[in-house]
Design a protein around this motif. Sequence first.
Motif, PDB file in Angstrom:
ATOM      1  N   UNK A  63       0.892  -1.172  -0.080  1.00 56.23           N
ATOM      2  CA  UNK A  63      -0.113   0.165  -0.046  1.00 56.23           C
ATOM      3  C   UNK A  63       0.788   1.213   0.142  1.00 56.23           C
ATOM      4  N   UNK A  64       1.913   1.256   0.738  1.00 54.74           N
ATOM      5  CA  UNK A  64       2.991   2.444   0.990  1.00 54.74           C
ATOM      6  C   UNK A  64       3.442   2.740  -0.236  1.00 54.74           C
ATOM      7  N   UNK A  65       4.011   1.772  -0.915  1.00 59.00           N
ATOM      8  CA  UNK A  65       5.011   1.886  -2.240  1.00 59.00           C
ATOM      9  C   UNK A  65       3.966   2.094  -3.389  1.00 59.00           C
ATOM     10  N   UNK A  66       2.766   1.580  -3.607  1.00 62.42           N
ATOM     11  CA  UNK A  66       2.302   1.972  -4.564  1.00 62.42           C
ATOM     12  C   UNK A  66       1.387   3.268  -4.368  1.00 62.42           C
ATOM     13  N   UNK A  67       1.082   3.619  -3.205  1.00 61.99           N
ATOM     14  CA  UNK A  67       0.711   4.935  -3.057  1.00 61.99           C
ATOM     15  C   UNK A  67       1.658   6.051  -3.404  1.00 61.99           C
ATOM     16  N   UNK A  68       2.735   5.747  -3.074  1.00 63.96           N
ATOM     17  CA  UNK A  68       3.857   6.995  -3.407  1.00 63.96           C
ATOM     18  C   UNK A  68       4.088   6.791  -4.784  1.00 63.96           C
ATOM     19  N   UNK A  69       4.120   5.990  -5.499  1.00 64.48           N
ATOM     20  CA  UNK A  69       4.199   5.814  -6.969  1.00 64.48           C
ATOM     21  C   UNK A  69       3.036   6.486  -7.741  1.00 64.48           C
TER      22      UNK A  69
END
Length: 404
Positions: A63-69
């Motif tokens: 969730x964190x990595x895809x949100x940042x991207x």
Amino acid sequence: MGKMLIWPNANYKKDVIDTLIWNRWLLRVLGIWPLIYPDTTKIEKILAIFSFALCWTVLSLFLILTSIYTFTDRSVMDEKMKMLGPLGYVFFCMLKYFFLIIRHKSFRRCINILAKDWRMVKEENHREIMLRDAEKGHLLSKFCIVFMYCGGVSYNTIMPFLSQAPDNEQNITVRPMAYLGFDILFNLQLMPVYVFTFCLQCFTGIVMFNITTSVCCLATMFVAHACGQVNIVLARVKNLVEKECSRKKFEQCMAIIVQHHVRTLKFSASIEDTLREICLIELVGTTLIMCFIEYCLITEWNNSDRIAIFTYFFLFISFVFNIFIFCYIGELLMEQCSKVGHTSYKIEWYNLPGKIALDLMLMITISRHPTQITAGRLISLSFTNFGNVSTQSFFISQTHTHYA
């Protein structure tokens, strides 16, 4: 008249385990099985804690990595739109995971009622009725698992390798990934790191698929069991007029029927109370995800990417079937509860002695308002609303495509 055959169900524990077999395997991966099923070993509880921590870690990282991207300048608009689907899926899966945990006492209560019903069955034909309905629940669970995993595995493995170019304009090797954004934390140019990251994404996908299918399998098995109890009530009602007993014996039989009917209605109400938040998340989340999948389908159709078109189409069918299962079991429960009234009226009640027939009026009246499974008490799960969800998702996706 001969003495009624008493058939004690000595193997009720095995029957309960066989009934919940799909839920047991799916919820073990999520670390929730010991929470909702009390008869577990210490080793199972320790492994459940490890699985629980691992699942939440990979979901949070995803969730964190895809949100940042997705919400930064790392991606262009087309990539942002394509990543909204996976991002929304993991978010709604985490919500369902959360409610599976906080509502574990309600799930345990339903399982305890289910186990008690298996233990209380006293006639062989009643057990056969319960086994037939349990088998119907298994069949629906298998379909749900097959559709969701086939669509998800295709998206995670086949599409990244067959629908993307291996090299970019800077002559740097492009490592195919199903979900973008993991290069923020991992150097995908290193082969061991890439293999680890790819396996991590596949495991995250398995966790999300398990959450989706476990919710569907729990709901399916609970409703199948409730339908089995209703069928037993129907069998008792049909056999009522065939008994040649005294008035007192008829009253005892009628008391058993009413008691069983009331217990079944309470169990059906417990199912609705346990699942209403999860069903709301499932309905809203799946509708939105279907919109993004339809958008991706239209985009890939314009790009003439056959592999991506096939993958998104199969994924779309998987989500449609998932919603269909929920609406089907909701429709099935309403139909079964209504049958009690119809059956009570269709039997030869006029041949019953005294005022015994008047006792059937209460069951007929209650059956006019059958139990419904709702999504947050806002919308009932039925075939009608299934059509509404499918139509709305199509119109929303068309709107997204127009503005994009």
